[in-house]
Design an enzyme around this catalytic site. Structure first.
Site, PDB file in Angstrom:
ATOM      1  N   GLY A 199       0.774  -1.235   0.000  1.00  0.00           N
ATOM      2  CA  GLY A 199       0.000   0.000   0.000  1.00  0.00           C
ATOM      3  C   GLY A 199       0.806   1.285   0.000  1.00  0.00           C
ATOM      4  CG  ASP A 200       3.385   4.488   1.657  1.00  0.00           C
ATOM      5  OD1 ASP A 200       3.563   5.054   0.569  1.00  0.00           O
ATOM      6  OD2 ASP A 200       3.578   5.041   2.752  1.00  0.00           O
ATOM      7  CB  VAL A 201       5.656  -0.096  -2.914  1.00  0.00           C
ATOM      8  CG1 VAL A 201       7.031  -0.583  -3.384  1.00  0.00           C
ATOM      9  CG2 VAL A 201       4.869  -1.265  -2.337  1.00  0.00           C
ATOM     10  CG  HIS A 205       7.986   2.658   3.197  1.00  0.00           C
ATOM     11  ND1 HIS A 205       6.704   3.118   2.968  1.00  0.00           N
ATOM     12  CD2 HIS A 205       8.459   3.375   4.260  1.00  0.00           C
ATOM     13  CE1 HIS A 205       6.418   4.067   3.854  1.00  0.00           C
ATOM     14  NE2 HIS A 205       7.467   4.247   4.635  1.00  0.00           N
TER      15      HIS A 205
END
Length: 300
Positions: A199-201, A205
């Protein structure tokens, strides 16, 4: 509120983690957690997250569910395993690899470890493999642990509702609205199945080794079962269509679910990013974000 070195040592010791006094390194950049890097008496490296406020911990429950699921099913990349999880401390053994890039708020951009002008093939290949492994985690298992699970229809409907809410509360420029409506109503654009997403690549991260292989993913607060395209959007924003095509090809080669209009769909999903900015403006009450949202929504 930030904890002192002495307090951190005491909190860790209460949880059976005995740290070398001189090894503590503080990172104060997070709004929700104070982060401390440390080494224990067996010379193992640890990451400690200490909540800054009481409202922070309840929101970690979803992340914990996702991480436990990932630990159970995935071997091709590393994710944090919270061996200590209490109201005052989250702690896990430090993963191998370093973030591909770190956001520097002063320059409003990334400071890169990855050579972004010459991204190695292995970066796309290993990221493609990592995403396939993640997206193939059994949906039933995600449901059983209580994660949010969306069908393809629900993911599409949710996006439609979010767009309508933003239009009703702030407004959307005519040409952008027409673009969104054309996308949302085009059946060929949308995937026919969903999967477990990070969801937040983004670069901060994604952990890589010295050669540029992806070794791990961190910060799982957005994990759920939804449209897998969400895990490609930031890479497209960062590396453009060429990078996106390389990643989709690597993903396909590794056995990922690809549909004919996948690339176009990801590009349109990126064009809907003002929705998220507007939503954050509502929640935070920030005038700065409201102005950013208005600009992104083509209202100024």
């Amino acid at each position: 509120m930030s904890n002192s070195k002495k307090t951190v040592l005491e909190i860790a010791a209460r949880h059976g983690l005995f740290l070398n006094h001189d090894s503590l390194e503080f990172n104060e950049s997070g709004l929700d957690f104070q982060v401390v890097f440390a080494v224990d008496q067996q010379e193992k490296e640890w990451v400690l997250r200490l909540p800054r406020r009481e409202d922070v911990m309840p929101r970690t429950k979803e992340e914990k569910k996702a991480l436990d699921l990932v630990a159970e099913h995935i071997t091709v990349f590393e994710a944090p395993y919270w061996s200590i999880y209490s109201d005052e401390l989250i702690a896990y053994k430090k993963l191998t690899g370093v973030p591909a890039g770190t956001i520097d708020h002063a320059i409003q951009n990334y400071v890169w470890v990855l050579d972004i002008n010459n991204v190695p093939d292995c970066f796309y290949k290993t990221l493609g493999k990592a995403l396939v492994a993640l997206h193939n985690v059994p949906i039933e298992k995600a449901k059983n642990v209580g994660l949010t699970v969306q069908t393809p229809e629900e993911a599409r409907h949710s996006m439609k509702e979010r767009m309508n809410a933003v239009r009703n509360k702030i407004g959307v420029g005519d040409s952008l609205w027409a673009r969104w409506q054309s996308w949302i109503s085009n059946d060929e654009m949308w995937p026919k199945k969903t999967g477990l997403i990070h969801g937040d690549v983004h670069a901060g991260h994604i952990l890589i080794d010295q050669a540029g292989n992806v070794t791990g993913l961190i910060d799982w607060t957005e994990a759920k079962v939804s449209d897998v395209s969400n895990d490609f959007v930031v890479l497209y924003k960062t590396f453009g269509e060429e990078g996106l095509e390389l990643l989709i090809n690597a993903y396909k080669e590794a056995g990922g679910y690809v549909w004919p209009k996948m690339e176009e769909h990801i590009i349109e999903l990126e064009a809907a990013y003002p929705v998220a900015i507007a939503e954050f403006a509502f929640i935070s009450g920030s005038d700065e974000y409201l102005n950013m949202a208005k600009q992104a929504l083509e209202l100024t």
